[in-house]
Design an enzyme around this catalytic site. Structure first.
Site, short mmCIF file in Angstrom:
data_model
loop_
_atom_site.label_atom_id
_atom_site.label_comp_id
_atom_site.label_asym_id
_atom_site.label_seq_id
_atom_site.Cartn_x
_atom_site.Cartn_y
_atom_site.Cartn_z
N GLU A 177 0.83 -1.22 0.00
CA GLU A 177 0.00 0.00 0.00
C GLU A 177 0.86 1.27 0.00
O GLU A 177 0.66 2.18 0.81
CB GLU A 177 -0.98 -0.04 1.18
CG GLU A 177 -1.87 -1.28 1.09
CD GLU A 177 -2.79 -1.50 2.28
OE1 GLU A 177 -2.75 -0.70 3.24
OE2 GLU A 177 -3.55 -2.48 2.26
N ASN A 218 2.25 -4.64 -3.39
CA ASN A 218 0.87 -5.06 -3.15
C ASN A 218 0.02 -3.84 -2.81
O ASN A 218 0.44 -2.98 -2.04
CB ASN A 218 0.85 -6.04 -1.96
CG ASN A 218 -0.48 -6.70 -1.73
OD1 ASN A 218 -1.07 -7.26 -2.67
ND2 ASN A 218 -1.00 -6.63 -0.52
N HIS A 254 -10.43 -6.10 -2.29
CA HIS A 254 -11.47 -6.03 -1.26
C HIS A 254 -12.66 -5.31 -1.91
O HIS A 254 -12.59 -4.12 -2.20
CB HIS A 254 -10.98 -5.22 -0.06
CG HIS A 254 -9.83 -5.85 0.65
ND1 HIS A 254 -9.95 -7.01 1.38
CD2 HIS A 254 -8.51 -5.50 0.74
CE1 HIS A 254 -8.77 -7.35 1.89
NE2 HIS A 254 -7.88 -6.45 1.50
N GLU A 282 -5.93 -10.54 -1.76
CA GLU A 282 -6.72 -10.40 -0.52
C GLU A 282 -8.22 -10.35 -0.83
O GLU A 282 -8.97 -9.58 -0.23
CB GLU A 282 -6.31 -9.11 0.22
CG GLU A 282 -4.84 -9.03 0.53
CD GLU A 282 -4.43 -7.83 1.40
OE1 GLU A 282 -5.34 -7.14 1.93
OE2 GLU A 282 -3.23 -7.57 1.52
N ASP A 284 -12.02 -10.40 -0.97
CA ASP A 284 -13.23 -10.62 -0.18
C ASP A 284 -14.32 -9.70 -0.72
O ASP A 284 -14.04 -8.72 -1.41
CB ASP A 284 -13.03 -10.48 1.34
CG ASP A 284 -12.45 -9.16 1.79
OD1 ASP A 284 -12.53 -8.18 1.03
OD2 ASP A 284 -11.92 -9.11 2.92
O1 G3I Z 1 -2.25 -8.35 18.44
C1 G3I Z 1 -3.12 -7.44 19.13
C2 G3I Z 1 -3.50 -7.98 20.45
O2 G3I Z 1 -2.35 -8.08 21.25
C3 G3I Z 1 -4.54 -7.06 21.09
O3 G3I Z 1 -4.98 -7.61 22.29
C4 G3I Z 1 -5.75 -6.88 20.16
C5 G3I Z 1 -6.76 -5.90 20.73
O4 G3I Z 1 -7.41 -5.19 19.71
O5 G3I Z 1 -5.28 -6.37 18.93
C6 G3I Z 1 -4.37 -7.24 18.28
O6 G3I Z 1 -3.97 -6.63 17.12
C7 G3I Z 1 -4.90 -6.65 16.04
C8 G3I Z 1 -4.27 -7.36 14.86
O7 G3I Z 1 -5.11 -7.28 13.73
C9 G3I Z 1 -3.97 -8.83 15.17
O8 G3I Z 1 -5.14 -9.50 15.47
C10 G3I Z 1 -5.24 -5.21 15.67
O9 G3I Z 1 -5.96 -4.59 16.71
C11 G3I Z 1 -6.04 -5.18 14.38
O10 G3I Z 1 -6.17 -3.84 13.95
C12 G3I Z 1 -5.33 -5.97 13.30
O11 G3I Z 1 -6.13 -5.92 12.14
C13 G3I Z 1 -5.50 -6.36 10.95
C14 G3I Z 1 -5.37 -5.20 9.96
O12 G3I Z 1 -4.80 -5.68 8.75
C15 G3I Z 1 -4.50 -4.08 10.49
O13 G3I Z 1 -4.62 -2.98 9.64
C16 G3I Z 1 -6.39 -7.43 10.34
O14 G3I Z 1 -6.43 -8.56 11.18
C17 G3I Z 1 -5.86 -7.82 8.96
O15 G3I Z 1 -6.80 -8.65 8.30
C18 G3I Z 1 -5.64 -6.59 8.10
O16 G3I Z 1 -5.06 -6.98 6.88
C19 G3I Z 1 -4.83 -5.96 5.92
C20 G3I Z 1 -3.63 -6.39 5.09
O17 G3I Z 1 -2.53 -6.68 5.93
C21 G3I Z 1 -3.25 -5.32 4.07
N1 G3I Z 1 -4.38 -4.97 3.23
C22 G3I Z 1 -5.60 -4.63 3.96
C23 G3I Z 1 -5.99 -5.73 4.95
C24 G3I Z 1 -7.28 -5.41 5.65
O18 G3I Z 1 -7.13 -4.27 6.45
#
Ligand code: G3I
Length: 373
Positions: A177, A218, A254, A282, A284
């Site tokens: 990105e 990407n 997406h 990715e 969906d």
């Molecule tokens: O690991 C912490 C954990 O310690 C904490 O307790 C918890 C509380 O909220 O958060 C956890 O972190 C989360 C992380 O995912 C792991 O689960 C974050 O809050 C959460 O924001 C994060 O979201 C991810 C997101 O990227 C971040 O921007 C999504 O799972 C993931 O699907 C998403 O993936 C991205 C791709 O990498 C890039 N393209 C877009 C895509 C969707 O946003």
């Protein structure tokens, strides 16, 4: 071809694919030739996506939540059974892998790589440089670092991660990105401190650490013609002409089913014709909740079209869905009021979207000769 004729062409192709799917799955056709959900459900139980995709010369993948992989036997079974590539949804990102400067934690990512090897799957490494999910120490320190210091930190991170996984990663999302929604390079800490050259540097460092991995840029929002995809195409062509080791471009895909469907095939083809591998990284398709049968039909059609778009472009080497099931999808928390974006419901049961992907892949079997090199 514009979206509508292409969709009509796909309907015709889907009818032909029905026969292929039945051949692939070993099912017998319904007497009335119908394509009822019941008929699809029969097919889904017998033909894993990866088996059909392999016959079509394509890898089909899923973004894996490694907590679920460890905790749920059913989740783990489906990931291994249905997919021939995996992408770590979060555990190869910078915050997960380098929690302290120079201290690395590969535990969760190593477990996924081991799982993939046991299940004869390839791994898409995601990702090395991204403005999100940076470790807290970096976010705090970067603004006061000199350009040389930040460049060294970035180089060390990329080198350590790619070296650790050397020989085990098929495709790396090296920079994620890097462009904003207007088609400008994103004004993040890397651009601010290092200038646009940080992207070429990142590719060179990754290549030095693992010359055999395919290196990708990407991004989202490049699935349709527009300022962003045009700027990004120009950018990657410039990189290539400078000898930067970039192999491909990942199209996140997406999709919000309430908006016009993207003309993905045209965009994949533009980049492919410019000499790049492409991948749907990715995919969906979300809808407004509660989701009714019409919306499911629309979602299924969009999934099928994006699979077909990839199949129709020989340089499209993998099609990855972002998350196995609706329970773990990132969508509802990011876009409140929407959901249903994956192929499996919250109880890990396949949805009609699954059958739609299955059928679209089966259509690709008929054209496999064109794809398999
Ligand atoms: O690991 C912490 C954990 O310690 C904490 O307790 C918890 C509380 O909220 O958060 C956890 O972190 C989360 C992380 O995912 C792991 O689960 C974050 O809050 C959460 O924001 C994060 O979201 C991810 C997101 O990227 C971040 O921007 C999504 O799972 C993931 O699907 C998403 O993936 C991205 C791709 O990498 C890039 N393209 C877009 C895509 C969707 O946003």
């Amino acid at each position: 071809m514009t979206a509508r004729p292409r969709r009509l062409a796909r309907i015709a192709a889907a009818l032909a694919a029905g026969a292929t799917l039945l051949a692939v799955t070993g099912c017998t056709q319904q007497g009335d030739g119908s394509t009822s959900h019941a008929a699809s459900a029969t097919a889904t139980s017998t033909a894993p996506l990866r088996t059909i995709a392999a016959k079509a010369g394509l890898r089909v993948g899923v973004a894996v939540n490694t907590d679920q992989l460890a905790d749920s036997a059913e989740y783990a079974k489906l990931v291994g059974q249905q997919f021939s590539t995996v992408t770590p949804e979060n555990v190869m990102k910078w915050d997960a892998t380098e929690p302290k400067l120079g201290t690395y934690d590969w535990t969760a990512a190593d477990q996924l790589v081991a799982y993939a090897q046991q299940h004869d799957q390839l791994v898409r490494g995601h990702n090395l440089v991204w403005y999100q999910q940076l470790p807290a120490w970096l976010t705090a320190a970067a603004p006061s670092m000199s350009a040389d210091q930040l460049r060294q930190v970035l180089k060390d991170h990329i080198t350590a991660e790619v070296t650790h996984f050397k020989g085990k990663i098929w495709q790396w999302d090296v920079v994620n990105e890097a462009f904003d929604d207007t088609g400008q390079l994103r004004d993040d800490i890397f651009l601010e401190k290092l200038g646009p050259g940080y992207i070429a540097d990142a590719f060179r460092w990754a290549h030095a650490a693992d010359p055999d991995a395919k290196l990708f840029l990407n991004d989202y929002g490049i699935e349709d013609a527009g300022m962003k995809s045009t700027a990004e195409l120009q950018f990657v062509q410039d990189l290539k002409s400078q000898g930067v080791p970039i192999d491909g471009v990942g199209f996140e895909t997406h999709v919000d089913s309430t908006y016009a469907e993207p003309d993905l095939e045209t965009e994949l083809m533009r980049f492919a014709q410019a000499g790049f591998d492409v991948a749907v990284t990715e995919a969906d398709v979300r809808a407004q909740t509660p989701i009714d049968a019409d919306q499911v039909k629309t979602q299924s059609g969009i999934f099928a079209d994006t699979v077909s778009a990839c199949l129709d472009v020989p340089q499209c080497i993998s099609y990855t869905i972002w998350g196995l099931d609706d329970k773990d999808s990132w969508v509802p928390s990011t876009f409140p009021g929407t959901g249903g974006a994956t192929l499996y419901d919250e109880d890990l049961k396949p949805k009609p979207q699954f059958a739609a992907v299955q059928k679209a892949l089966a259509r690709g079997v008929a054209t496999a000769k064109k794809r398999v090199k």
